[in-house]
Design an enzyme around this catalytic site. Structure first.
Site, PDB file in Angstrom:
ATOM      1  N   LYS A  26     -13.128  91.539  13.508  1.00  0.00           N
ATOM      2  CA  LYS A  26     -12.675  90.347  12.766  1.00  0.00           C
ATOM      3  C   LYS A  26     -13.744  89.274  12.906  1.00  0.00           C
ATOM      4  O   LYS A  26     -13.878  88.643  13.947  1.00  0.00           O
ATOM      5  CB  LYS A  26     -11.336  89.880  13.316  1.00  0.00           C
ATOM      6  N   THR A  50       0.178 113.670  21.586  1.00  0.00           N
ATOM      7  CA  THR A  50      -0.953 112.880  21.089  1.00  0.00           C
ATOM      8  C   THR A  50      -1.672 112.312  22.291  1.00  0.00           C
ATOM      9  O   THR A  50      -1.046 111.890  23.262  1.00  0.00           O
ATOM     10  CB  THR A  50      -0.527 111.689  20.227  1.00  0.00           C
ATOM     11  N   GLU A 103       1.229 113.082  14.427  1.00  0.00           N
ATOM     12  CA  GLU A 103       2.562 112.737  13.925  1.00  0.00           C
ATOM     13  C   GLU A 103       2.791 113.168  12.483  1.00  0.00           C
ATOM     14  O   GLU A 103       3.910 113.100  11.986  1.00  0.00           O
ATOM     15  CB  GLU A 103       2.768 111.214  14.021  1.00  0.00           C
ATOM     16  N   TRP A 123     -12.843  91.021   7.634  1.00  0.00           N
ATOM     17  CA  TRP A 123     -12.854  92.250   8.435  1.00  0.00           C
ATOM     18  C   TRP A 123     -14.117  93.065   8.153  1.00  0.00           C
ATOM     19  O   TRP A 123     -14.490  93.276   6.994  1.00  0.00           O
ATOM     20  CB  TRP A 123     -11.626  93.111   8.112  1.00  0.00           C
TER      21      TRP A 123
HETATM   22  P1  AMP Z   1      -4.741 112.597  16.235  1.00  0.00           P
HETATM   23  O1  AMP Z   1      -3.287 112.377  16.255  1.00  0.00           O
HETATM   24  O2  AMP Z   1      -5.344 112.765  17.591  1.00  0.00           O
HETATM   25  O3  AMP Z   1      -5.117 113.717  15.328  1.00  0.00           O
HETATM   26  O4  AMP Z   1      -5.438 111.296  15.646  1.00  0.00           O
HETATM   27  C1  AMP Z   1      -5.062 110.760  14.392  1.00  0.00           C
HETATM   28  C2  AMP Z   1      -6.001 109.666  14.011  1.00  0.00           C
HETATM   29  O5  AMP Z   1      -7.315 110.193  13.760  1.00  0.00           O
HETATM   30  C3  AMP Z   1      -5.651 108.941  12.736  1.00  0.00           C
HETATM   31  O6  AMP Z   1      -4.649 107.961  12.928  1.00  0.00           O
HETATM   32  C4  AMP Z   1      -6.986 108.342  12.339  1.00  0.00           C
HETATM   33  O7  AMP Z   1      -7.248 107.148  13.040  1.00  0.00           O
HETATM   34  C5  AMP Z   1      -7.964 109.401  12.783  1.00  0.00           C
HETATM   35  N1  AMP Z   1      -8.341 110.250  11.633  1.00  0.00           N
HETATM   36  C6  AMP Z   1      -7.922 111.489  11.333  1.00  0.00           C
HETATM   37  N2  AMP Z   1      -8.533 111.949  10.216  1.00  0.00           N
HETATM   38  C7  AMP Z   1      -9.353 110.962   9.792  1.00  0.00           C
HETATM   39  C8  AMP Z   1     -10.243 110.805   8.682  1.00  0.00           C
HETATM   40  N3  AMP Z   1     -10.452 111.764   7.797  1.00  0.00           N
HETATM   41  N4  AMP Z   1     -10.900 109.619   8.564  1.00  0.00           N
HETATM   42  C9  AMP Z   1     -10.712 108.621   9.456  1.00  0.00           C
HETATM   43  N5  AMP Z   1      -9.904 108.717  10.525  1.00  0.00           N
HETATM   44  C10 AMP Z   1      -9.221 109.873  10.690  1.00  0.00           C
END
Ligand code: AMP
Length: 543
Positions: free
Chosen positions: A439, A181, A330, A444
């Site tokens: 905030k 990640t 994850e 929020w």
């Molecule tokens: P990654 O592990 O790099 O794929 O990032 C995951 C993160 O991307 C998640 O915890 C979210 O914050 C964001 N994310 C993924 N899909 C969405 C979605 N459809 N809407 C909003 N945030 C998303």
């Protein structure tokens, strides 16, 4: 019942037996297209497995890739994992230090790379003492002279290897692939997927209320194979026998449009930024493009929240249904999928799109809930927001190299770091990252909602909202806007546009027009950088 392990080799055997003649179209450059079939992918991934054995690769060892979406990367997906080694897909957009860190942390044995990454690799090769060799994903005629120790040519390795190979009967919990990640702070962390988690996730993707992938689909694989296994879609495509169109390095608007048209694509997937670029191209060329040639029925949008404008444009211009989906490295990643329910039939379009901009409902296998800061489950009333947690058979329990269970609480919940609300039908709406939520006066403000509203303005190409410290309200929103090329927009225009779409007290205290916004290696807005950059910005509402 029989005990049959769920293995990635089972996927490639199945697709070769049942859909062996279905095409894999791989764009290696603007002029070089490689056409093969799922049958060829099986044969060549078996050759690869034999070649890896000749290189003395042992089960469990890691093999890195620095590669675009091509047929060769697909062969690595099946050949490496199928023979019992672990495919480590490295995100080439990470900083050089991060790439060095993750290749060393994973202790990768070999690095398979596209020639376009050769310079990047040559620059760091000295810092990769554990790597035994570098394999260029090309044929001999394309192999450049490179200062890389033990440089090998992929097509030579395959040509010298036998196509006969018996996949080992692995335990289904054997590790199959590894993806790091790209957090915005600290070192990247590895998530190790298993054969079982990968096959289960692929199954979920093929269900009608999952991503609904089937043998009738021609898939334009836009999501990169170096980020969470392209959302599991290469495996799901093998499970159902879909045709795959792989765009290589070029995912610009004109190229995506051409692939959709020329390959009869019915299904695609990608992050909002890619689709914003796609629509910039389509909308500025409406006079010359024939949109009736596009048969795209569904497109999965995820990785960041799908702006309403994207959902609307896909529908209006192509009749395409946007499947909004949420996931993270994850969670393998697909966990929430937004499909409609019978109750939504006959809804007016804008109400239907209200639903499609939510991230959707949990697919079978994963459980999702929202929690208060002291760990209590919160009501699913469509208004209460809390931190979202997730658990299930394709959710990580620990990061690579850490103690089992160390990434979850006692009830196996994994904290996502996302803030969400859930309505009475189970539809989840992500309102922010815990770190990005604004905030203001004890309430929020969702930065995601504000950004999506701003992107709905026809002159806006991209927008970001960050919270700035405020003496009275604790924090207030600052809106950063990139306008479309050739367009000009004023602060008052965008604020009056927003005032019709969000609550008054949500309206940004200031607007700054910028040329570009910073992104992470996976295309998300890099808000840590923006907060740093605008820390000293004085809001006009400060007294
Ligand atoms: P990654 O592990 O790099 O794929 O990032 C995951 C993160 O991307 C998640 O915890 C979210 O914050 C964001 N994310 C993924 N899909 C969405 C979605 N459809 N809407 C909003 N945030 C998303």
């Amino acid at each position: 019942m029989q005990q049959q392990p769920l293995l990635i080799s089972g996927l490639i055997e199945h697709v070769a037996m049942n859909h062996g003649r279905v095409n894999i179209v791989s764009h290696l450059s603007e002029t070089h297209v490689n056409r093969s079939t799922w049958g060829d992918v099986r044969t060549r991934s078996k050759r690869l497995a034999n070649a890896l054995e000749t290189l003395a690769v042992q089960p469990g060892q890691r093999i890195a890739t620095l590669a675009w979406n091509t047929h060769r990367h697909l062969e690595l997906y099946f050949g490496v994992s199928g023979m019992g080694a672990v495919l480590h897909t490295v995100n080439p957009r990470l900083f050089a230090e991060q790439i060095v860190y993750i290749i060393n942390h994973a202790a990768d044995e070999y690095v398979f790379f596209d020639v376009s990454f050769a310079d990047q690799l040559v620059a760091i090769a000295d810092e990769l003492p554990l790597v035994k060799g570098f394999v260029a994903l090309c044929d001999r005629s394309e192999l450049p002279q490179l200062a890389l120790p033990n440089l090998l040519c992929y097509e030579d390795l395959l040509a010298a290897a036998s196509p006969d190979y018996l996949w080992p009967e692995l335990d289904e919990n054997t590790a199959s692939s590894l993806c790091y990640t790209s957090g915005t702070t600290g070192n990247p962390k590895g998530v190790l997927y298993s054969h079982r988690s990968t096959v289960l996730q692929a199954w979920a993707a093929c269900t009608v209320d999952g991503l609904g992938l089937s043998a009738r689909d021609s898939v334009l694989l836009v999501a990169p194979m170096f980020h969470v296994n392209a959302w599991g879609v290469p495996y799901a495509s093998a499970m159902c026998g879909a045709k795959l169109v792989m765009p290589g390095h070029d995912v610009s608007g004109p190229r995506l449009f051409a692939h959709l048209r020329d390959e009869g694509c019915t299904f695609s997937l990608g992050v909002p930024t890619v689709w914003l670029g796609f629509f910039n191209y389509v909308e500025s060329n409406l006079a010359v493009l024939d949109l009736t040639n596009i048969r795209l029925a569904r497109v999965v949008v995820g990785g960041s929240a799908a702006p309403r404008a994207i959902v609307e444009k896909f529908h209006q211009l192509f009749g395409t249904f946007v499947i909004h989906s949420w996931g993270m490295t994850e969670t393998s990643p697909v966990a929430l999928v937004c499909n409609l329910l019978p109750a939504h039939e006959g809804l007016p379009l804008d109400k239907r799109i209200d639903i499609q901009t939510k991230q959707g409902r949990a697919i079978f296998g994963v459980e999702i809930d929202i929690f208060s800061p002291d760990g209590l489950r919160l009501p699913h009333d469509g208004t209460t927001v809390g931190e979202m947690k997730v658990r299930g058979p394709w959710v990580a329990s620990a990061y690579f190299g850490d103690a089992p269970g160390s990434a979850t609480d006692e009830q196996a919940w994994f904290s996502t770091g996302d803030v969400a609300l859930i309505d009475s039908e189970g539809f989840v709406q992500i309102t922010d990252r815990t770190k990005d939520v604004i905030k203001s006066g004890g309430e929020w403000i969702s930065s995601i909602d504000l950004e999506n509203a701003a992107v709905g303005h026809p002159k806006v190409s991209e927008a970001a909202v960050i919270g700035l410290a405020h003496s009275k309200w604790q924090e207030r929103p600052l809106l950063l806007v990139v306008t479309k090329p050739g367009e000009s927009l004023t602060r008052d225009e965008i604020l009056s546009f927003l005032s019709e779409r969000v609550a008054r007290w949500w309206l940004p205290d200031d607007v700054v027009f910028v040329d570009a916004l910073p992104h992470t290696a996976t295309g998300k807005l890099l808000k840590t950088k923006l907060r740093e950059q605008f820390r000293e910005h004085r809001l006009p509402t400060e007294v």
